[in-house]
Design an enzyme around this catalytic site. Structure first.
Site, PDB file in Angstrom:
ATOM      1  N   ILE A 104       0.822  -1.209   0.000  1.00 10.08           N
ATOM      2  CA  ILE A 104       0.000   0.000   0.000  1.00 10.08           C
ATOM      3  C   ILE A 104       0.859   1.263   0.000  1.00 10.08           C
ATOM      4  O   ILE A 104       0.380   2.338  -0.376  1.00 10.08           O
ATOM      5  CB  ILE A 104      -0.951  -0.030   1.223  1.00 10.08           C
ATOM      6  N   GLU A 136       6.654  -4.397  10.834  1.00 15.88           N
ATOM      7  CA  GLU A 136       5.469  -3.632  11.252  1.00 15.88           C
ATOM      8  C   GLU A 136       4.201  -4.470  11.213  1.00 15.88           C
ATOM      9  O   GLU A 136       3.267  -4.219  11.974  1.00 15.88           O
ATOM     10  CB  GLU A 136       5.303  -2.402  10.354  1.00 15.88           C
ATOM     11  N   HIS A 154       5.796 -11.949   5.691  1.00 12.95           N
ATOM     12  CA  HIS A 154       5.674 -11.436   4.329  1.00 12.95           C
ATOM     13  C   HIS A 154       7.061 -11.137   3.790  1.00 12.95           C
ATOM     14  O   HIS A 154       7.969 -10.774   4.532  1.00 12.95           O
ATOM     15  CB  HIS A 154       4.793 -10.180   4.271  1.00 12.95           C
TER      16      HIS A 154
HETATM   17  P1  AMP Z   1       7.221  -4.633   7.354  1.00 12.34           P
HETATM   18  O1  AMP Z   1       7.780  -3.337   7.849  1.00 12.34           O
HETATM   19  O2  AMP Z   1       8.265  -5.543   6.743  1.00 12.34           O
HETATM   20  O3  AMP Z   1       6.387  -5.334   8.408  1.00 12.34           O
HETATM   21  O4  AMP Z   1       6.303  -4.270   6.128  1.00 12.34           O
HETATM   22  C1  AMP Z   1       4.941  -4.056   6.239  1.00 12.34           C
HETATM   23  C2  AMP Z   1       4.483  -3.555   4.896  1.00 12.34           C
HETATM   24  O5  AMP Z   1       3.083  -3.725   4.813  1.00 12.34           O
HETATM   25  C3  AMP Z   1       4.790  -2.083   4.640  1.00 12.34           C
HETATM   26  O6  AMP Z   1       5.597  -1.971   3.470  1.00 12.34           O
HETATM   27  C4  AMP Z   1       3.405  -1.469   4.451  1.00 12.34           C
HETATM   28  O7  AMP Z   1       3.392  -0.458   3.461  1.00 12.34           O
HETATM   29  C5  AMP Z   1       2.572  -2.663   4.044  1.00 12.34           C
HETATM   30  N1  AMP Z   1       1.135  -2.576   4.323  1.00 12.34           N
HETATM   31  C6  AMP Z   1       0.536  -2.194   5.470  1.00 12.34           C
HETATM   32  N2  AMP Z   1      -0.806  -2.254   5.355  1.00 12.34           N
HETATM   33  C7  AMP Z   1      -1.068  -2.696   4.096  1.00 12.34           C
HETATM   34  C8  AMP Z   1      -2.255  -2.961   3.354  1.00 12.34           C
HETATM   35  N3  AMP Z   1      -3.482  -2.773   3.879  1.00 12.34           N
HETATM   36  N4  AMP Z   1      -2.142  -3.383   2.081  1.00 12.34           N
HETATM   37  C9  AMP Z   1      -0.923  -3.554   1.534  1.00 12.34           C
HETATM   38  N5  AMP Z   1       0.232  -3.330   2.173  1.00 12.34           N
HETATM   39  C10 AMP Z   1       0.172  -2.899   3.440  1.00 12.34           C
END
Ligand code: AMP
Ligand code: ZN
Length: 116
Positions: free
Chosen positions: A32, A96, A101
């Protein structure tokens, strides 16, 4: 499905996303807040908090994730110039969202692996 997990809801289609791929094991959807022209998240459909919770019993899922990453890199046109595939774990990793993922990043020079 884990309560209140945003990626479980995306896998289930309860929260909309731009989906690139889905099968019985894994899903791939647009990040996102994209940090590169190509920024796709590839996740197991089943909930695990992070890669550290996954092991031999999940070898099929992890293999599929790697395979799908390669396919999507070709599909999205970044395979020849190169791309990056990373997963963040825990506090020091900067994680986060606590559903395993992998970030598939490409489409521009990505710089050093770590911020200096
Ligand atoms: P991380 O910091 O590795 O946990 O990455 C979490 C990722 O999830 C970040 O790059 C966010 O931009 C992404 N993210 C959070 N909420 C969503 C969502 N609803 N749809 C798609 N990506 C998301
Ligand atoms: Zn989840």
């Amino acid at each position: 499905m884990s309560e209140n997990c945003i990626f479980c809801k995306i896998v289930a289609g309860e929260i909309p996303s731009k989906q690139f791929y889905q099968d019985e094991l894994v899903s791939a959807f647009q990040d996102i807040s994209a940090q590169a022209p190509v920024h796709i998240l590839i996740v197991p459909n089943q909930h695990f908090n992070d890669l550290g919770e996954m092991g031999d019993a999940q070898a099929d899922i992890l293999g599929r994730i790697a395979q799908v990453a390669g396919q999507l890199a070709v599909q999205e046109g970044v395979s020849s110039d190169g791309w990056r595939f990373v997963t963040n774990i825990g506090r020091h990793g900067g994680q986060e969202v606590f559903h395993t993922h992998f970030h598939l990043l490409g489409g521009r020079p990505l710089g050093p692996l770590l911020a200096r």
